[in-house]
Design a protein around this motif. Structure first.
Motif, PDB file in Angstrom:
ATOM      1  N   THR A 175       0.826  -1.212   0.000  1.00 21.97           N
ATOM      2  CA  THR A 175       0.000   0.000   0.000  1.00 21.97           C
ATOM      3  C   THR A 175       0.859   1.259   0.000  1.00 21.97           C
ATOM      4  OG1 THR A 175      -1.776  -1.175   1.131  1.00 21.97           O
ATOM      5  CG2 THR A 175      -1.816   1.229   1.256  1.00 21.97           C
ATOM      6  N   ALA A 176       1.933   1.257   0.771  1.00 28.59           N
ATOM      7  CA  ALA A 176       2.778   2.445   0.909  1.00 28.59           C
ATOM      8  C   ALA A 176       3.631   2.721  -0.337  1.00 28.59           C
ATOM      9  CB  ALA A 176       3.696   2.288   2.123  1.00 28.59           C
ATOM     10  N   ASN A 177       3.832   1.731  -1.186  1.00 27.88           N
ATOM     11  CA  ASN A 177       4.750   1.878  -2.325  1.00 27.88           C
ATOM     12  C   ASN A 177       4.050   1.866  -3.683  1.00 27.88           C
ATOM     13  OD1 ASN A 177       7.703   1.934  -1.407  1.00 27.88           O
ATOM     14  ND2 ASN A 177       6.735   0.409  -0.083  1.00 27.88           N
ATOM     15  N   GLN A 178       2.827   2.303  -3.736  1.00 28.48           N
ATOM     16  CA  GLN A 178       2.064   2.286  -4.984  1.00 28.48           C
ATOM     17  C   GLN A 178       2.714   3.109  -6.104  1.00 28.48           C
ATOM     18  OE1 GLN A 178      -0.962   0.561  -5.856  1.00 28.48           O
ATOM     19  NE2 GLN A 178      -0.013  -0.588  -4.196  1.00 28.48           N
ATOM     20  N   GLN A 179       3.427   4.150  -5.754  1.00 29.16           N
ATOM     21  CA  GLN A 179       4.050   5.011  -6.772  1.00 29.16           C
ATOM     22  C   GLN A 179       5.577   4.982  -6.699  1.00 29.16           C
ATOM     23  OE1 GLN A 179       2.214   6.403  -9.250  1.00 29.16           O
ATOM     24  NE2 GLN A 179       0.590   5.230  -8.267  1.00 29.16           N
ATOM     25  N   ASN A 180       6.128   3.898  -6.173  1.00 31.39           N
ATOM     26  CA  ASN A 180       7.582   3.756  -6.085  1.00 31.39           C
ATOM     27  C   ASN A 180       8.146   3.367  -7.451  1.00 31.39           C
ATOM     28  OD1 ASN A 180      10.244   3.232  -5.491  1.00 31.39           O
ATOM     29  ND2 ASN A 180       9.825   1.469  -4.175  1.00 31.39           N
ATOM     30  N   GLY A 181       8.870   4.276  -8.080  1.00 31.53           N
ATOM     31  CA  GLY A 181       9.450   4.038  -9.396  1.00 31.53           C
ATOM     32  C   GLY A 181      10.874   3.515  -9.372  1.00 31.53           C
ATOM     33  N   ARG A 182      11.383   3.172  -8.185  1.00 33.12           N
ATOM     34  CA  ARG A 182      12.755   2.649  -8.085  1.00 33.12           C
ATOM     35  C   ARG A 182      12.722   1.153  -8.388  1.00 33.12           C
ATOM     36  NH1 ARG A 182      16.386   6.017  -6.629  1.00 33.12           N
ATOM     37  NH2 ARG A 182      17.850   4.367  -6.104  1.00 33.12           N
ATOM     38  N   VAL A 183      12.883   0.817  -9.668  1.00 36.13           N
ATOM     39  CA  VAL A 183      12.706  -0.558 -10.134  1.00 36.13           C
ATOM     40  C   VAL A 183      13.965  -1.408 -10.019  1.00 36.13           C
ATOM     41  CG1 VAL A 183      10.864   0.189 -11.682  1.00 36.13           C
ATOM     42  CG2 VAL A 183      13.202  -0.033 -12.567  1.00 36.13           C
ATOM     43  N   GLY A 184      15.012  -0.864  -9.446  1.00 33.24           N
ATOM     44  CA  GLY A 184      16.253  -1.602  -9.240  1.00 33.24           C
ATOM     45  C   GLY A 184      16.901  -1.167  -7.946  1.00 33.24           C
TER      46      GLY A 184
END
Length: 126
Positions: free
Chosen positions: A16-25
């Motif tokens: 829930t807290a990381n819905q917009q986390n764009g750090r894919v690596g």
């Protein structure tokens, strides 16, 4: 039964807290106007937390390994990777994928991921 009911509470809270986390690596090693290059190194028993893919991208496994991922649709999947294995993903406007990546093998997982910033979606902020 809701698929998320089988997840530990801490995992659903992180999701829930990381819905917009764009750090894919794990580490962004290069970024230009057209792409982002990420390195990912996950020791056995460790994981990369939830992150959302919105850009077209590919990953390449640099070593063999095994992983488990929890996905935004509630499913849990395990995978075995071969050194050199590469997989491509594309997303139409408004499409995305959110997941985590847990090393369930005995050796580190090592990947390179390349995102293409000229995709149907705008890059997420880092």
């Amino acid at each position: 039964m809701d698929a998320f009911e089988t997840w530990p509470k801490a995992l659903t809270e992180e999701f829930t807290a990381n819905q917009q986390n764009g750090r894919v690596g794990g580490k962004l090693v290069s970024e230009t106007e057209t792409l982002r290059i990420w390195h990912l190194h996950i020791p056995p028993g460790e994981r990369l937390g939830f992150h959302r893919h919105v850009l077209n991208y590919f990953w390449t496994a640099l070593v063999p390994g095994r992983a488990r991922s929890h996905y935004g649709d509630g499913r849990i999947a395990e995978a075995t990777y071969a050194a050199g294995e590469t997989k491509h993903f594309t997303f139409d406007a408004g499409q995305s994928m959110i997941h985590d990546l847990e090393n369930i093998g005995t050796e580190p997982l090592v990947f390179v991921t390349v995102e293409f910033k000229q995709s149907a979606n705008q890059p997420l902020p880092l």
